[in-house]
Design an enzyme around this catalytic site. Structure first.
Site, short mmCIF file in Angstrom:
data_model
loop_
_atom_site.label_atom_id
_atom_site.label_comp_id
_atom_site.label_asym_id
_atom_site.label_seq_id
_atom_site.Cartn_x
_atom_site.Cartn_y
_atom_site.Cartn_z
N ARG A 290 28.00 -6.18 30.39
CA ARG A 290 28.97 -5.96 31.46
C ARG A 290 30.29 -5.54 30.84
O ARG A 290 30.83 -6.24 29.99
CB ARG A 290 29.16 -7.21 32.31
CG ARG A 290 30.23 -6.95 33.35
CD ARG A 290 30.18 -7.82 34.54
NE ARG A 290 31.03 -7.20 35.57
CZ ARG A 290 31.12 -7.60 36.81
NH1 ARG A 290 30.41 -8.61 37.21
NH2 ARG A 290 31.91 -7.00 37.66
N THR A 291 30.80 -4.43 31.29
CA THR A 291 32.05 -3.92 30.75
C THR A 291 33.24 -4.39 31.57
O THR A 291 33.07 -5.05 32.59
CB THR A 291 32.02 -2.37 30.73
OG1 THR A 291 31.67 -1.93 32.03
CG2 THR A 291 31.02 -1.85 29.72
N MET B 94 28.01 -1.39 35.10
CA MET B 94 28.96 -0.33 34.70
C MET B 94 30.27 -0.55 35.43
O MET B 94 30.57 0.13 36.42
CB MET B 94 28.35 1.02 35.04
CG MET B 94 26.95 1.20 34.45
SD MET B 94 26.21 2.79 34.82
CE MET B 94 25.98 2.69 36.57
N ASP B 95 31.06 -1.47 34.93
CA ASP B 95 32.26 -1.88 35.64
C ASP B 95 33.51 -1.26 35.00
O ASP B 95 33.56 -1.07 33.79
CB ASP B 95 32.35 -3.42 35.58
CG ASP B 95 33.25 -3.97 36.66
OD1 ASP B 95 33.62 -3.22 37.56
OD2 ASP B 95 33.57 -5.17 36.59
N GLY B 96 34.51 -0.95 35.83
CA GLY B 96 35.80 -0.52 35.29
C GLY B 96 36.10 0.96 35.48
O GLY B 96 37.10 1.46 34.95
#
Lengths: 265, 317
Positions: free
Chosen positions: A212-213, A38-40
């Site tokens: 992957r964001t 949960m990136d960003g």
């Protein structure tokens, strides 16, 4: 008054359409295990002129929505990279805020009638729990104990986690088991190490899809062992709080194409 | 009801495939030309890994030729771009079995330098972690792990104590080598199995020590990430690539399937950037089993370098 009614009607229609669409998707093969990086959250917050903490809170909302979608699709297991061991290097204020958020949300999850309770989901905290602050450890233990008997689905919250730490612990456990066996069986195999991976100890099936964001195209020490073989990797430029159903559906369609191609060959 | 849902689902798949084809066509017409190989970039990978996806049902001459052609081209591009290490992997072990071909190619390319080949890599024994277990380590018992890598060096021999005499004798006349590039060929054998091999060696060492010391209450065995890393990535081990380029020799149709790592060693991909630029064939049906096998092209290689130079590395912060 009228606008409230139209809003309600719009939301109701949206939900009905979404559930119908998910039922259609569930008619084909669905992944057994989806892992999210949960990136960003912070870049989303900066872009929307919000505080970093607000970005993390919005990210949590997205996770809840995704869990609901996975539940309707009959996906058995979801893993989410919530906090890396490396994240302890961040600004202490942000780390504290994240830990407060974790304690608060874990507390909410351990309430009766929560999402996990409602859907029969077993929650596992995967990683070095001993590195968490005491209150988070207590909340984690509570929610794990409370959901231990749920069998419909599994949610692995990876925190604080790194894959190399997991692999090292698995090697260590495999060596210890080999030495303890009587007579000592020193022929440790790949399978013995696999069985000691934290996700496998928590009863998770193999990871079919990893998402992957935020446009980053690397695994950043997440599920390296579990996803280096038969896992579809999806890297999307969307920031995690903006991640939604449209992109998720595309990933399910890709998985279905693979599953159908495999069964026909 | 299920049949109806399945029909709707198949219809959605048809729309998805059609949209993906149009998008691929549009992208093909609007794609930016990547920078030349030797163009100045903000950063270039020191260590590149190329992962080739081969058709497990195929194994024919055409596919093998495409694979080796891709490898020979990649070596030239790496030298042109100034990359220091190139790791080559394929999911069927074809490169490992045919490593002699790559060695022959290198000796034709650089006849002035011996392409040395070493089968086994035995990194140094790691020091044990301090928090536990330190009392029972004997320096006499070495841990050895076979990483199953084949190393082909196009760089001049590394000066070692043994070779220093010969180097001195050659003095200033040492020929100026071509751009140095170290090539490693690995296969599925270098993957998860090396962790099991490391575990076996450590268990054997500990068992031997326990039987020598006859300690009735032996301490639990402990190992740290650094220890294991030294064993797998040590001085002579197989280090983590900075960039991994995934290339499928199977011509994909749109929508192209998402990338997969095909059994590449998991320990070494912690922070590796993953590049994947499949070129879909815009036909109507699946192309599996056809005579084509897609050779890696220079454009894709350059695009991967461009993407890498723009990548952010935050290391958890």
């Amino acid at each position: 008054m009228l606008s409230y009614l139209t809003d309600d009607f719009y939301n109701w229609t949206r939900k009905v359409c979404r559930n119908a669409l998910l039922k259609v998707l569930a008619a084909g093969p669905v992944p057994h295990h989806i892992a999210f990086v949960m990136d960003g959250n912070r870049r989303y917050a900066r872009m929307n002129h919000k505080l970093a903490q607000q970005g993390h809170t919005d990210g949590y909302e997205t996770l809840t929505k995704m869990l609901e979608v996975c539940y309707y699709l009959n996906i058995k297991c979801v893993s989410a990279y919530a906090f890396s061991i490396e994240n302890f290097k961040r600004d202490p204020e942000e780390v504290n805020a994240l830990m407060r958020l974790a304690a608060e949300k874990l507390g909410e999850l351990s309430q009766h009638g929560s999402l996990l309770d409602q859907y029969g989901v077993r929650l596992n905290i995967v990683g070095r729990k001993d590195m968490l602050p005491e209150d988070v450890q207590v909340a984690a233990r509570q929610v794990e104990d409370m959901t231990r008997h749920n069998t419909r689905a599994i949610l692995n919250l990876c925190m604080p986690y790194t894959s190399r730490d997991e692999m090292t612990t698995a090697v260590q456990s495999a060596v210890r088991n080999a030495l303890k066996s009587d007579p000592p069986n020193l022929e440790i195999t790949e399978k013995d190490i696999d069985a000691e991976m934290l996700t496998n100890l928590a009863g998770s099936p193999p990871v079919d899809v990893l998402i992957r964001t935020s446009g980053v195209k690397r695994l950043s020490d997440f599920m390296l062992w579990q996803s280096c073989e038969d896992t579809q990797l999806h890297f999307t430029p969307t920031y995690w709080p903006d991640f939604g159903l449209t992109e998720f559906i595309r990933m399910i369609l890709d998985y279905q194409r693979k599953a159908w191609a495999r069964s026909s060959s | 009801m299920l049949n109806f849902r399945l029909s709707v689902l198949l219809f959605i798949h048809a729309i998805y495939a059609l949209t993906a084809k149009f998008l691929a066509l549009w992208r093909r017409q609007h794609q930016r030309e990547p920078l030349p190989l030797d163009a100045p970039r903000s950063k270039i990978p020191r260590h590149l890994a190329i992962v080739f996806d081969l058709d497990s049902t195929r194994h024919d001459k055409i596919e093998e030729e495409s694979l080796f052609k891709s490898v020979y081209n990649s070596i030239a591009w790496c030298e042109a771009a100034g990359i220091e290490k190139l790791t080559l992997y394929d999911n069927q072990g074809v490169l490992r079995n045919g490593s002699a071909l790559v060695r022959d190619h290198l000796s034709h390319l650089h006849p002035e330098i011996d392409s040395s080949e070493s089968e086994l890599e035995y990194p140094l024994t790691p020091p044990h972690s301090d928090d536990c277990d330190s009392r029972s380590i004997s320096p006499d018992v070495d841990i050895r792990v076979d990483l199953h890598t084949i190393t082909l060096n196009t760089r001049p021999p590394v000066p070692s104590k043994r070779r220093s005499v010969a180097r001195k004798r050659r003095g200033k006349d040492t020929p100026k080598g071509p751009p140095s590039l170290q090539i490693k060929i690995i296969s599925r054998q270098s993957s998860k199995g090396t962790l099991a091999a490391a575990a076996r060696s450590m268990a054997a060492r500990r068992h031997k020590l326990q039987s020598i010391l006859r300690d009735p209450t032996p301490q639990d065995f402990c190992i740290s990430i650094e220890d294991l890393n030294l064993l797998l990535e040590g001085e002579e081990g197989f280090t983590s690539p900075d960039l991994m380029l995934l290339h499928s020799l199977k011509p994909p149709i749109a929508p192209v399937p998402p990338p997969e790592l095909l059994g590449f060693p998991p320990w070494q991909i912690r922070l590796t950037e993953i590049s994947y630029f499949p070129t879909p064939i815009l036909g109507l049906g699946p192309c599996s089993g056809g005579p084509q096998a897609l050779t890696l092209d220079e454009r894709t290689f350059r695009a991967a370098l461009d993407e890498f130079s723009g990548a952010q590395m935050r290391l958890g912060k």
